[in-house]
Design a protein around this motif. Structure first.
Motif, PDB file in Angstrom:
ATOM      1  N   THR A   1       0.836  -1.206   0.000  1.00 39.17           N
ATOM      2  CA  THR A   1       0.000   0.000   0.000  1.00 39.17           C
ATOM      3  C   THR A   1       0.868   1.253   0.000  1.00 39.17           C
ATOM      4  N   GLY A   2       0.267   2.323  -0.541  1.00 40.52           N
ATOM      5  CA  GLY A   2       0.908   3.632  -0.536  1.00 40.52           C
ATOM      6  C   GLY A   2      -0.065   4.673  -0.002  1.00 40.52           C
ATOM      7  N   ALA A   3       0.334   5.914  -0.123  1.00 43.19           N
ATOM      8  CA  ALA A   3      -0.405   7.007   0.499  1.00 43.19           C
ATOM      9  C   ALA A   3      -1.871   7.083   0.043  1.00 43.19           C
TER      10      ALA A   3
ATOM     11  N   PRO B   1      -3.396  13.799   3.404  1.00 46.01           N
ATOM     12  CA  PRO B   1      -2.992  14.116   2.029  1.00 46.01           C
ATOM     13  C   PRO B   1      -1.876  13.178   1.573  1.00 46.01           C
ATOM     14  N   THR B   2      -1.910  12.759   0.302  1.00 50.16           N
ATOM     15  CA  THR B   2      -0.848  11.882  -0.187  1.00 50.16           C
ATOM     16  C   THR B   2       0.448  12.697  -0.260  1.00 50.16           C
ATOM     17  N   PHE B   3       1.534  11.977  -0.338  1.00 50.97           N
ATOM     18  CA  PHE B   3       2.833  12.626  -0.274  1.00 50.97           C
ATOM     19  C   PHE B   3       3.001  13.657  -1.383  1.00 50.97           C
ATOM     20  N   ARG B   4       2.466  13.336  -2.558  1.00 48.91           N
ATOM     21  CA  ARG B   4       2.690  14.218  -3.706  1.00 48.91           C
ATOM     22  C   ARG B   4       1.538  15.182  -3.964  1.00 48.91           C
ATOM     23  N   ASP B   5       0.516  15.190  -3.090  1.00 46.53           N
ATOM     24  CA  ASP B   5      -0.523  16.222  -3.177  1.00 46.53           C
ATOM     25  C   ASP B   5       0.112  17.555  -2.825  1.00 46.53           C
TER      26      ASP B   5
ATOM     27  N   THR C   1       3.604  -1.900   3.705  1.00 47.07           N
ATOM     28  CA  THR C   1       3.146  -0.531   3.476  1.00 47.07           C
ATOM     29  C   THR C   1       4.305   0.449   3.403  1.00 47.07           C
ATOM     30  N   GLN C   2       4.098   1.470   2.565  1.00 49.29           N
ATOM     31  CA  GLN C   2       5.056   2.587   2.525  1.00 49.29           C
ATOM     32  C   GLN C   2       4.573   3.693   3.448  1.00 49.29           C
ATOM     33  N   ASN C   3       3.377   3.523   4.008  1.00 48.39           N
ATOM     34  CA  ASN C   3       2.805   4.593   4.822  1.00 48.39           C
ATOM     35  C   ASN C   3       3.404   4.583   6.226  1.00 48.39           C
ATOM     36  N   VAL C   4       3.523   5.768   6.775  1.00 49.17           N
ATOM     37  CA  VAL C   4       4.134   5.891   8.101  1.00 49.17           C
ATOM     38  C   VAL C   4       3.072   6.251   9.140  1.00 49.17           C
TER      39      VAL C   4
ATOM     40  N   VAL D   1      11.392   7.441  10.742  1.00 51.85           N
ATOM     41  CA  VAL D   1      10.954   7.166   9.370  1.00 51.85           C
ATOM     42  C   VAL D   1      12.191   7.136   8.473  1.00 51.85           C
ATOM     43  N   VAL D   2      11.975   6.611   7.263  1.00 51.04           N
ATOM     44  CA  VAL D   2      13.079   6.560   6.292  1.00 51.04           C
ATOM     45  C   VAL D   2      13.005   7.818   5.438  1.00 51.04           C
ATOM     46  N   TRP D   3      14.090   8.538   5.368  1.00 51.24           N
ATOM     47  CA  TRP D   3      14.127   9.737   4.541  1.00 51.24           C
ATOM     48  C   TRP D   3      14.740   9.429   3.182  1.00 51.24           C
TER      49      TRP D   3
ATOM     50  N   GLY E   1      -2.914   2.173  -4.270  1.00 50.86           N
ATOM     51  CA  GLY E   1      -2.727   3.576  -3.887  1.00 50.86           C
ATOM     52  C   GLY E   1      -1.282   4.008  -3.807  1.00 50.86           C
ATOM     53  N   THR E   2      -0.461   3.498  -4.709  1.00 45.85           N
ATOM     54  CA  THR E   2       0.926   3.970  -4.728  1.00 45.85           C
ATOM     55  C   THR E   2       1.313   4.407  -6.134  1.00 45.85           C
ATOM     56  N   SER E   3       2.088   5.496  -6.199  1.00 49.35           N
ATOM     57  CA  SER E   3       2.492   6.006  -7.512  1.00 49.35           C
ATOM     58  C   SER E   3       3.642   5.187  -8.085  1.00 49.35           C
ATOM     59  N   GLY E   4       4.262   4.332  -7.269  1.00 47.17           N
ATOM     60  CA  GLY E   4       5.340   3.486  -7.769  1.00 47.17           C
ATOM     61  C   GLY E   4       6.558   4.289  -8.204  1.00 47.17           C
ATOM     62  N   LEU E   5       6.813   5.410  -7.541  1.00 46.28           N
ATOM     63  CA  LEU E   5       7.938   6.256  -7.944  1.00 46.28           C
ATOM     64  C   LEU E   5       9.165   6.040  -7.077  1.00 46.28           C
ATOM     65  N   VAL E   6       8.953   5.425  -5.905  1.00 45.63           N
ATOM     66  CA  VAL E   6      10.073   5.343  -4.970  1.00 45.63           C
ATOM     67  C   VAL E   6      10.541   3.892  -4.826  1.00 45.63           C
ATOM     68  N   GLU E   7      11.794   3.688  -5.162  1.00 45.18           N
ATOM     69  CA  GLU E   7      12.394   2.355  -5.016  1.00 45.18           C
ATOM     70  C   GLU E   7      12.869   2.177  -3.573  1.00 45.18           C
TER      71      GLU E   7
ATOM     72  N   ASN F   1      -5.806   1.945  -8.283  1.00 48.50           N
ATOM     73  CA  ASN F   1      -5.288   3.308  -8.205  1.00 48.50           C
ATOM     74  C   ASN F   1      -6.239   4.231  -8.954  1.00 48.50           C
ATOM     75  N   LEU F   2      -6.165   5.518  -8.608  1.00 51.05           N
ATOM     76  CA  LEU F   2      -6.974   6.497  -9.340  1.00 51.05           C
ATOM     77  C   LEU F   2      -6.307   6.892 -10.652  1.00 51.05           C
ATOM     78  N   ASP F   3      -5.012   6.574 -10.799  1.00 55.31           N
ATOM     79  CA  ASP F   3      -4.371   7.004 -12.041  1.00 55.31           C
ATOM     80  C   ASP F   3      -4.034   5.855 -12.994  1.00 55.31           C
TER      81      ASP F   3
ATOM     82  N   HIS G   1      -9.285   1.014 -12.002  1.00 62.93           N
ATOM     83  CA  HIS G   1      -9.299   2.444 -11.734  1.00 62.93           C
ATOM     84  C   HIS G   1     -10.385   2.720 -10.685  1.00 62.93           C
ATOM     85  N   GLY G   2      -9.998   3.286  -9.554  1.00 65.91           N
ATOM     86  CA  GLY G   2     -11.016   3.634  -8.568  1.00 65.91           C
ATOM     87  C   GLY G   2     -10.391   3.858  -7.210  1.00 65.91           C
ATOM     88  N   ARG G   3     -11.265   4.170  -6.249  1.00 69.59           N
ATOM     89  CA  ARG G   3     -10.795   4.475  -4.902  1.00 69.59           C
ATOM     90  C   ARG G   3     -10.626   3.190  -4.102  1.00 69.59           C
ATOM     91  N   SER G   4      -9.541   3.116  -3.364  1.00 66.75           N
ATOM     92  CA  SER G   4      -9.298   1.887  -2.601  1.00 66.75           C
ATOM     93  C   SER G   4     -10.367   1.675  -1.532  1.00 66.75           C
ATOM     94  N   GLY G   5     -10.914   2.767  -1.010  1.00 64.50           N
ATOM     95  CA  GLY G   5     -11.948   2.638   0.029  1.00 64.50           C
ATOM     96  C   GLY G   5     -13.247   2.044  -0.504  1.00 64.50           C
TER      97      GLY G   5
HETATM   98  P1  OAD Z   1       2.179   9.068  -3.695  1.00 63.32           P
HETATM   99  O1  OAD Z   1       1.645  10.311  -3.064  1.00 63.32           O
HETATM  100  O2  OAD Z   1       3.379   9.157  -4.566  1.00 63.32           O
HETATM  101  O3  OAD Z   1       1.061   8.376  -4.593  1.00 63.32           O
HETATM  102  C1  OAD Z   1      -0.242   8.155  -4.127  1.00 63.32           C
HETATM  103  C2  OAD Z   1      -0.970   7.359  -5.190  1.00 63.32           C
HETATM  104  O4  OAD Z   1      -2.248   7.054  -4.686  1.00 63.32           O
HETATM  105  C3  OAD Z   1      -1.165   8.095  -6.511  1.00 63.32           C
HETATM  106  O5  OAD Z   1      -0.797   7.218  -7.563  1.00 63.32           O
HETATM  107  C4  OAD Z   1      -2.679   8.378  -6.549  1.00 63.32           C
HETATM  108  O6  OAD Z   1      -3.213   8.256  -7.863  1.00 63.32           O
HETATM  109  C5  OAD Z   1      -3.224   7.261  -5.697  1.00 63.32           C
HETATM  110  N1  OAD Z   1      -4.471   7.572  -4.987  1.00 63.32           N
HETATM  111  C6  OAD Z   1      -4.825   8.732  -4.378  1.00 63.32           C
HETATM  112  N2  OAD Z   1      -6.003   8.587  -3.748  1.00 63.32           N
HETATM  113  C7  OAD Z   1      -6.401   7.299  -3.954  1.00 63.32           C
HETATM  114  C8  OAD Z   1      -7.524   6.521  -3.557  1.00 63.32           C
HETATM  115  N3  OAD Z   1      -8.499   7.034  -2.804  1.00 63.32           N
HETATM  116  N4  OAD Z   1      -7.589   5.224  -3.953  1.00 63.32           N
HETATM  117  C9  OAD Z   1      -6.611   4.688  -4.732  1.00 63.32           C
HETATM  118  N5  OAD Z   1      -5.524   5.361  -5.133  1.00 63.32           N
HETATM  119  C10 OAD Z   1      -5.413   6.645  -4.756  1.00 63.32           C
HETATM  120  O7  OAD Z   1       2.396   8.050  -2.494  1.00 63.32           O
HETATM  121  P2  OAD Z   1       3.305   6.761  -2.399  1.00 63.32           P
HETATM  122  O8  OAD Z   1       3.298   5.972  -3.664  1.00 63.32           O
HETATM  123  O9  OAD Z   1       2.914   6.074  -1.146  1.00 63.32           O
HETATM  124  O10 OAD Z   1       8.522   7.877   0.966  1.00 63.32           O
HETATM  125  O11 OAD Z   1       4.724   7.394  -2.197  1.00 63.32           O
HETATM  126  C11 OAD Z   1       5.791   6.539  -1.977  1.00 63.32           C
HETATM  127  C12 OAD Z   1       6.781   7.159  -1.073  1.00 63.32           C
HETATM  128  O12 OAD Z   1       7.172   8.396  -1.620  1.00 63.32           O
HETATM  129  C13 OAD Z   1       6.263   7.559   0.298  1.00 63.32           C
HETATM  130  O13 OAD Z   1       6.261   6.486   1.192  1.00 63.32           O
HETATM  131  C14 OAD Z   1       7.271   8.560   0.703  1.00 63.32           C
HETATM  132  C15 OAD Z   1       7.371   9.337  -0.585  1.00 63.32           C
HETATM  133  O14 OAD Z   1       8.507   9.861  -0.893  1.00 63.32           O
HETATM  134  C16 OAD Z   1       9.352   8.353   1.882  1.00 63.32           C
HETATM  135  O15 OAD Z   1       9.078   9.278   2.630  1.00 63.32           O
HETATM  136  C17 OAD Z   1      10.653   7.612   1.948  1.00 63.32           C
END
Ligand code: OAD
Length: 252
Positions: free
Chosen positions: A25-27, A36-40, A104-107, A162-164, A191-197, A217-219, A232-236
């Motif tokens: 899982t991701g944000a 708010p997600t990390f990249r909001d 989970t990547q969530n903290v 947390v991991v920085w 719910g993860t953007s898959g950007l962070v290795e 995922n929503l995207d 495509h849709g909300r995890s909730g």
């Molecule tokens: P991101 O904020 O990068 O991505 C969140 C993803 O969730 C996006 O792809 C959205 O499209 C999707 N999304 C948003 N709302 C949603 C919903 N209701 N249902 C389904 N999908 C939804 O978050 P992460 O991928 O978790 O790391 O980010 C990975 C890591 O990057 C974080 O753990 C953090 C950050 O840098 C560290 O701090 C090391």
């Protein structure tokens, strides 16, 4: 858009028959809890900062108080939030399949609060702090006049546990995640953007090792291919729908 009523039947069957389900899982999973997600874009006081400039060891060295206060703000958001139906559905799924691994990547600790027994927290947990010098972890600390508060043992500044960016993930957590990805028969990436290795590689790894891969995922757009389902849709919405479709007789 995938909805409760059009979850692919082949996916329902794959989940029902899976012996080991792994989930990353991701944000996005916590977005419906109001975190708010990390990249909001950030709002309020923090709007002018980029999270990627705050979540680094260099930022903490440069301005420890600023970084501490940012995490204190995030901690407050998390304390006021509750697990949403997506977290709860994963806690339920754990009890319905023979073997289950939640990564989970969530903290934010919301999986634990939803009832998941042993989430693997790849990026740590915001509700703990640790000594920036010798690493001792604390679950309780005094938020006194000096920020960041000093370590009670050695006086070095405390930092969030947390991991920085630029830091290594805890090796035992990473190893458990890797083992689950290569051994599971169904892998859900939610719910993860898959950007962070390295977390971003886990879904691909699982698929390459033969698991059915499900992305929620929503995207993404709805796709069904060989052992790959993108919804495509909300995890909730989609997680409770998927679990109920696969296990209709289990109480919600
Ligand atoms: P991101 O904020 O990068 O991505 C969140 C993803 O969730 C996006 O792809 C959205 O499209 C999707 N999304 C948003 N709302 C949603 C919903 N209701 N249902 C389904 N999908 C939804 O978050 P992460 O991928 O978790 O790391 O980010 C990975 C890591 O990057 C974080 O753990 C953090 C950050 O840098 C560290 O701090 C090391």
């Amino acid at each position: 858009m995938a909805t409760e009523s059009n979850i692919p039947p082949e996916l329902v069957t794959a989940l029902r028959q899976a012996r080991h389900v792994a989930v990353l899982t991701g944000a996005g999973v916590s977005a419906e809890s109001g975190i708010p997600t990390f990249r909001d874009a950030q709002t309020g006081l923090w709007a002018r900062y980029d999270p990627e400039d705050l979540a680094t060891p260099e930022a903490f060295q440069r301005n420890p108080r600023l970084v501490w206060e940012w995490y204190a703000w995030r901690r407050q958001l998390v304390s006021g939030a509750a697990p949403n139906p997506g977290h709860l559905a994963l806690a339920r799924l754990e009890r319905l399949v023979p073997r289950f691994t939640l990564i989970t990547q969530n903290v934010d600790g919301l999986h634990h609060r939803a009832g998941s027994s042993a989430p693997i927290e790849l990026h740590g947990n915001i509700m703990r702090v640790r000594c920036s010098a010798e690493g001792t972890v604390y679950e309780h600390w005094d938020e006194g006049a000096e920020l960041p508060p000093p370590c009670p043992a050695c006086g070095a500044p405390l930092r969030p546990d947390v991991v920085w960016f630029g830091e290594q993930l805890p090796s035992d957590a990473l190893e458990q995640a890797w083992n689950a990805a290569t051994r599971c028969d169904l892998f859900l990436s939610v719910g993860t953007s898959g950007l962070v290795e390295p977390a971003a590689s886990l879904p691909r790894l699982a698929h390459a090792w033969g698991a059915t891969l499900v992305v929620i995922n929503l995207d993404v757009s709805d796709t069904v291919r060989e052992r790959l389902f993108s919804l495509h849709g909300r995890s909730g919405v989609l997680l409770p729908a998927l679990v109920s479709a696969a296990f209709p007789d289990a109480a919600a």
